[in-house]
Design an enzyme around this catalytic site. Structure first.
Site, short mmCIF file in Angstrom:
data_model
loop_
_atom_site.label_atom_id
_atom_site.label_comp_id
_atom_site.label_asym_id
_atom_site.label_seq_id
_atom_site.Cartn_x
_atom_site.Cartn_y
_atom_site.Cartn_z
N GLY A 200 -22.64 -17.32 -16.25
CA GLY A 200 -23.98 -17.68 -15.79
C GLY A 200 -24.77 -18.36 -16.89
O GLY A 200 -24.19 -18.92 -17.82
N VAL A 204 -29.93 -15.03 -18.82
CA VAL A 204 -29.42 -13.77 -18.24
C VAL A 204 -28.33 -13.19 -19.14
O VAL A 204 -28.20 -11.97 -19.26
CB VAL A 204 -28.91 -14.00 -16.80
CG1 VAL A 204 -28.34 -12.71 -16.22
CG2 VAL A 204 -30.03 -14.52 -15.90
N GLU A 222 -19.38 -16.57 -20.32
CA GLU A 222 -19.03 -17.96 -19.98
C GLU A 222 -20.34 -18.62 -19.57
O GLU A 222 -20.84 -18.40 -18.48
CB GLU A 222 -18.03 -17.98 -18.81
CG GLU A 222 -16.68 -17.34 -19.12
CD GLU A 222 -15.79 -18.22 -19.98
OE1 GLU A 222 -16.12 -19.41 -20.19
OE2 GLU A 222 -14.75 -17.73 -20.44
N CYS A 256 -20.99 -26.25 -14.69
CA CYS A 256 -21.30 -25.87 -16.08
C CYS A 256 -20.85 -26.93 -17.07
O CYS A 256 -21.48 -27.11 -18.11
CB CYS A 256 -20.66 -24.53 -16.41
SG CYS A 256 -18.89 -24.50 -16.07
P1 NAD Z 1 -27.60 -16.84 -13.49
O1 NAD Z 1 -27.48 -16.50 -14.93
O2 NAD Z 1 -28.95 -16.98 -12.91
O3 NAD Z 1 -26.83 -15.74 -12.58
C1 NAD Z 1 -25.52 -15.35 -12.81
C2 NAD Z 1 -25.34 -13.91 -12.34
O4 NAD Z 1 -26.22 -13.06 -13.05
C3 NAD Z 1 -25.62 -13.70 -10.85
O5 NAD Z 1 -24.62 -12.88 -10.31
C4 NAD Z 1 -26.95 -12.99 -10.85
O6 NAD Z 1 -27.10 -12.08 -9.78
C5 NAD Z 1 -26.95 -12.23 -12.15
N1 NAD Z 1 -28.30 -12.03 -12.67
C6 NAD Z 1 -29.36 -12.86 -12.55
N2 NAD Z 1 -30.42 -12.33 -13.18
C7 NAD Z 1 -30.03 -11.16 -13.71
C8 NAD Z 1 -30.69 -10.15 -14.49
N3 NAD Z 1 -31.96 -10.26 -14.83
N4 NAD Z 1 -29.98 -9.09 -14.86
C9 NAD Z 1 -28.68 -8.97 -14.52
N5 NAD Z 1 -28.01 -9.89 -13.80
C10 NAD Z 1 -28.68 -10.97 -13.39
O7 NAD Z 1 -26.74 -18.16 -13.33
P2 NAD Z 1 -26.65 -19.15 -12.10
O8 NAD Z 1 -27.96 -19.85 -11.95
O9 NAD Z 1 -26.06 -18.47 -10.94
O10 NAD Z 1 -25.56 -20.17 -12.68
C11 NAD Z 1 -25.89 -21.27 -13.46
C12 NAD Z 1 -25.55 -21.08 -14.91
O11 NAD Z 1 -24.23 -20.62 -15.06
C13 NAD Z 1 -25.61 -22.40 -15.67
O12 NAD Z 1 -26.23 -22.20 -16.90
C14 NAD Z 1 -24.16 -22.79 -15.84
O13 NAD Z 1 -23.92 -23.63 -16.93
C15 NAD Z 1 -23.54 -21.44 -16.02
N6 NAD Z 1 -22.12 -21.47 -15.66
C16 NAD Z 1 -21.20 -21.33 -16.64
C17 NAD Z 1 -19.83 -21.41 -16.32
C18 NAD Z 1 -18.76 -21.25 -17.36
O14 NAD Z 1 -17.62 -21.00 -16.98
N7 NAD Z 1 -19.04 -21.40 -18.63
C19 NAD Z 1 -19.45 -21.62 -15.01
C20 NAD Z 1 -20.44 -21.76 -14.06
C21 NAD Z 1 -21.78 -21.68 -14.38
#
Ligand code: NAD
Length: 515
Positions: A200, A204, A222, A256
């Site tokens: 993510g 977060v 990741e 990502c």
């Molecule tokens: P996000 O960080 O908002 O959410 C990811 C997960 O975290 C979700 O399951 C969500 O429910 C949980 N989450 C959200 N807030 C939380 C909190 N306060 N406490 C605990 N858990 C929480 O990410 P997103 O918007 O879903 O995805 C986008 C991001 O992910 C981008 O920055 C992207 O670059 C990154 N990403 C990285 C990869 C990789 O493999 N490196 C792949 C895909 C996406």
């Protein structure tokens, strides 16, 4: 899984520690240890995907407005590949490993056992919901773990489908899904996990890492960031524009490793922009808004965030720029004249907007990249090997791809992961297996070794110290002839002792035979 736990998981009102205990009990039965069991679960995972492709496509079309073809190309093929790769290789990956022969240690049979970590947690984001949830799950199963899956609340159709299918296809004592948003994930993170894989955003990730620090749960992150593309005027321009634009518009830029911004020599800027415009017209002849090949932005808040970046830019929008709040549509957009401190350069864009930054030369491009966090990916478009090497040798990034974008995530045999703020640890294929595997060191020291190693036991004295320094100290490579060749090893003493003992026994037996 008992009907109670199953109901708990489905209503989302559970005591999460009950869920974890349930998985822990499943793990403790030892069922995940045999490779045959893991293979059976991996095959079940592959069929969970294969049997339900149209349902997954419909769910992802509903969540992301994504075309069925894009879902096949960018998500289903890769996830199936993860399950099948693990199925075929789990026996090989799980084999105990002997360490290289060493005179000091060989008698103790030093071995690395590949053991499951236990009960692991996978938290995934919205953008590739299947690949980033079920892909790592293949690694977790292959490594012999029980696993709790926490998909994104932003993809409700996908998350509901996966919660329905996992207990049907996989062993419900070992694999479970919890659907929920921040409150649920916060509760889940209060528990100790034998490993957490979090994919993510960086904000977060800090929350996850802070929570995990309290329970000493190990974490792989990741993450994302601003992945640059560096353009050399010697590149194949049409090919460059096509591959770069595809990386930016696939999944509406919500990838990502999407190229976040481009660094182009000022003298080449006009030609480059013209080529990019031509590609976008080719991709969406009827316009992106009416094309069913173009995704929508996942949520109103993500839409508002990207639109806000675009509204505040001081660059010039030279292509696209239209938006539709109701349908969360953002047109593929090219912005030139973007400075280092522009709104579009302050955070990961994660949308189909491409800032184009003019530079004088490759040195300025390298300096620009190195002045920022290490990106998840770096792209170089050039036909000149020296140019490619110069950029790659003088920068750092999770991955570096020449003359293409985003495909590295699917390349078999390559680890996928970031560096520093773009993530730590990696996954896909054997790297996922390794992430969820504990390398357990074992030795089995025969009693005979105490004839040689008794110098370690008290009471200590000068003789023992001498023996220790003689046999335990590593040999240092000589700086000069005066340094000598270092000390002998206790292993040599062991071999000498065994040889001596055998000779004595042999002589004894010969004597007995002759009397
Ligand atoms: P996000 O960080 O908002 O959410 C990811 C997960 O975290 C979700 O399951 C969500 O429910 C949980 N989450 C959200 N807030 C939380 C909190 N306060 N406490 C605990 N858990 C929480 O990410 P997103 O918007 O879903 O995805 C986008 C991001 O992910 C981008 O920055 C992207 O670059 C990154 N990403 C990285 C990869 C990789 O493999 N490196 C792949 C895909 C996406």
């Amino acid at each position: 899984m008992s009907s109670t736990t199953s109901a708990i998981l489905n209503t989302g009102t559970s005591s999460f520690s009950q869920v974890r205990s349930h998985l822990k009990n499943g793990f403790k039965t030892g069922r995940t240890r045999p490779i045959q069991f893991r293979k059976q679960q991996l095959l079940a995972l592959a069929y969970l995907i294969k049997d339900n492709i149209p349902r997954f496509q419909r769910a992802l079309a509903s969540d992301l407005g994504r075309s069925d073809t894009e879902t096949i190309v960018l998500e289903i093929g890769g996830t199936l590949g993860e399950a099948v790769d693990a199925y075929h290789n789990v026996a090989k990956w799980s084999k105990h490993e002997s360490v290289p022969w060493s005179v000091n240690w060989f008698a103790m049979k030093p071995t690395i056992r590949k053991e499951p970590k236990g009960v692991v947690l996978i938290i995934s984001p919205f953008n590739y919901p299947m690949w980033l949830l079920l892909g790592p799950l293949a690694g977790a199963i292959a490594a012999g773990n029980a696993c709790l899956l926490k998909p994104s609340e932003l993809t409700p159709a996908f998350s509901a489908l996966v919660a329905e299918l996992v207990p049907k296809y996989l062993d419900p004592e070992l694999y479970a899904v919890i659907n929920g948003a921040i409150p649920e994930t916060t509760k889940v993170l209060e528990l100790q996990w034998d490993h957490i894989m979090y994919t993510g955003g960086p904000r977060v990730a800090s929350i996850v890492l802070t929570a995990a620090a309290k329970t000493l749960s190990p974490v792989t992150t990741e993450l994302g960031g601003k992945s640059p593309a560096v353009i050399d005027p010697s590149c194949d321009l049409k090919l460059t524009a096509r591959r770069l634009m595809w990386g930016k518009v696939a999944n509406a830029g919500q990838t990502c490793v999407a190229p976040d911004y481009v660094l182009v020599p000022k003298s080449f800027l006009d030609q480059f922009v013209r080529a990019c415009k031509d590609v976008l017209k080719d991709f969406y002849p009827e316009g992106a808004e009416s094309s069913d090949s173009f995704c929508r932005i996942i949520s109103a808040s993500h839409f508002a965030r990207i639109k806000g970046l675009l509204d505040r830019t001081e660059g010039q929008i030279v292509y696209g720029g239209s938006t539709n709040e109701e349908t969360k549509f953002i047109e593929p957009t090219l912005v030139t004249g973007v400075n280092a401190d522009d709104s579009l350069m302050r955070e990961e864009i994660f949308g189909p907007v491409l800032p184009i930054v003019g530079v004088d030369d490759v040195d300025e491009a390298i300096e620009f990249i190195n002045a920022r966090d290490h990106p998840l990916a770096l792209y170089v478009f050039s036909t000149n090997s020296a140019f490619k090497s110069k950029v790659i040798d003088n920068t750092q990034s999770g991955s570096a791809v020449m003359n293409d974008t985003i495909i590295q995530a699917l390349a078999e045999g390559l680890p996928f992961g970031g560096i520093g703020p773009s993530g730590s640890g990696c996954n896909t294929g054997k790297f996922s297996f390794d992430t969820f595997t504990h390398l357990r060191s074992t030795l089995d020291n025969p009693g005979i070794m105490d004839y040689i190693m008794s110098f370690r036991y008290p009471p200590y004295n000068a003789n023992k110290r001498k023996l220790y320094t003689t046999f335990m100290f590593p040999s240092l490579p000589a700086r000069t002839a005066a340094d000598g060749n270092g000390a002998p090893k206790w292993g040599i003493l062991f071999i000498a002792s065994v040889l001596a003992a055998s000779s004595v026994a042999l002589i004894g037996r010969t004597r007995l035979g002759s009397t």
